[in-house]
Design a protein around this motif. Structure first.
Motif, mmCIF file in Angstrom:
data_model
loop_
_atom_site.group_PDB
_atom_site.id
_atom_site.type_symbol
_atom_site.label_atom_id
_atom_site.label_comp_id
_atom_site.label_asym_id
_atom_site.label_seq_id
_atom_site.Cartn_x
_atom_site.Cartn_y
_atom_site.Cartn_z
ATOM 1 N N ASP A 119 43.073 20.065 7.010
ATOM 2 C CA ASP A 119 43.402 20.124 5.595
ATOM 3 C C ASP A 119 44.908 20.208 5.382
ATOM 4 O OD1 ASP A 119 41.023 20.464 3.652
ATOM 5 O OD2 ASP A 119 42.769 21.359 2.639
ATOM 6 N N LEU A 137 46.442 16.926 6.173
ATOM 7 C CA LEU A 137 46.060 15.959 5.151
ATOM 8 C C LEU A 137 46.930 16.133 3.910
ATOM 9 C CD1 LEU A 137 44.000 13.764 4.583
ATOM 10 C CD2 LEU A 137 42.451 15.508 3.723
ATOM 11 N N MET A 138 47.051 17.366 3.476
ATOM 12 C CA MET A 138 47.832 17.637 2.269
ATOM 13 C C MET A 138 49.329 17.517 2.549
ATOM 14 S SD MET A 138 45.793 17.851 -0.034
ATOM 15 C CE MET A 138 44.012 17.783 -0.047
ATOM 16 N N HIS A 154 36.167 15.888 2.886
ATOM 17 C CA HIS A 154 37.051 15.540 1.772
ATOM 18 C C HIS A 154 36.507 14.334 1.024
ATOM 19 C CE1 HIS A 154 39.583 17.777 4.615
ATOM 20 N NE2 HIS A 154 40.070 18.300 3.519
ATOM 21 N N GLY A 202 47.069 13.828 0.911
ATOM 22 C CA GLY A 202 45.696 14.098 0.520
ATOM 23 C C GLY A 202 44.740 12.931 0.711
ATOM 24 N N SER A 203 45.241 11.816 1.226
ATOM 25 C CA SER A 203 44.375 10.657 1.411
ATOM 26 C C SER A 203 43.722 10.656 2.785
ATOM 27 C CB SER A 203 45.186 9.369 1.227
ATOM 28 O OG SER A 203 44.497 8.276 1.800
#
Lengths: 128, 128
Positions: free
Chosen positions: A84, A87-88, B106, A93-94
DNA sequence: TTAAATTTACGAAACTTTTCGTACATAAAT
DNA sequence: ATTTATGTACGAAAAGTTTCGTAAATTTAA
């Protein structure tokens, strides 16, 4: 407090990895393992484990005069958490971008790629 | 030294993220952006950028009395680097496990999932 | 032209993380 | 029984990161 953040530091993560891989271990075992990669003093590792015990990242039981340390956080939970963060932090965030990057730059067998495709179909469910 | 390790700290990464998204920016712009998420003093951001300049993570050019900061590391390179670390560190090197974890936890749109499938087919190439 | 606002520079405080020295207890070896 | 090796506890130094106050320069507004 049902879900608290798992935020191991770099060193803590190294130690957790050792325990995840080898299972519950003594300080000596963990320190020996760490020293295969980098030099670390015994008391440094010990102190680290004491700190991690305080933070609830590991638990310990007595075995004679030794302490045996076990991971108190699931590898899965840590994976989730760190994924996470990555990713962020770097992929905006994709998940798509992350996944493509991961598949593109690392060898993955045809069988595994197929499994991933199936998994995706499963995720899409009734949404084709 | 052609390939050096990119090892931004947490805060440095946040700043890089802003620059990657908005392109070269002034301290004020970066600080404003950061403040949408969390409170940060202007001079804190400034100091950070100065440190990052020293480390070679960003470069800067003068624009009147302002400094405009640009990322000196490619987003891609950072992605690659950090992804690799995560992959090796917590996923035992299995891109499959990482990918599944990423997709499973996600939200990814059906369109994106489809794109990923196509990408996988592309990767498999003549190996169906 | 003065005053107010905005900017960079930078030292140093506040925090966090990592490393290690020392003390003391207990087990193993002599 | 005494010495040597191995263990834990823990304070504190060392190293790294983040935050901010203050000074000095420069632009903008009054």
């Amino acid at each position: 407090m049902p879900k608290q953040k798992i935020k191991p530091t770099e060193s803590e993560l190294e130690i957790l990895q050792v325990i995840w891989n080898k299972g519950p271990s003594s300080v000596r075992e963990i320190n020996d393992e760490l020293n295969k990669t980098r030099e670390t003093g015994y008391t440094t590792t010990l102190k680290m484990l004491q700190i991690m015990t305080g933070k609830g990242l590991v638990t310990r039981t007595k075995d004679g005069r030794n302490h045996i340390y076990s991971a108190a956080v699931e590898r899965n939970a840590a994976q989730q958490q760190l994924l996470d963060k990555l990713l962020m932090g770097v992929f905006g965030g994709s998940a798509k971008r992350l996944v493509m990057e991961a598949l593109g730059s690392h060898k993955t067998s045809s069988e595994e790629l197929e499994e991933i495709k199936n998994y995706i179909d499963q995720l899409k469910g009734g949404n084709p």
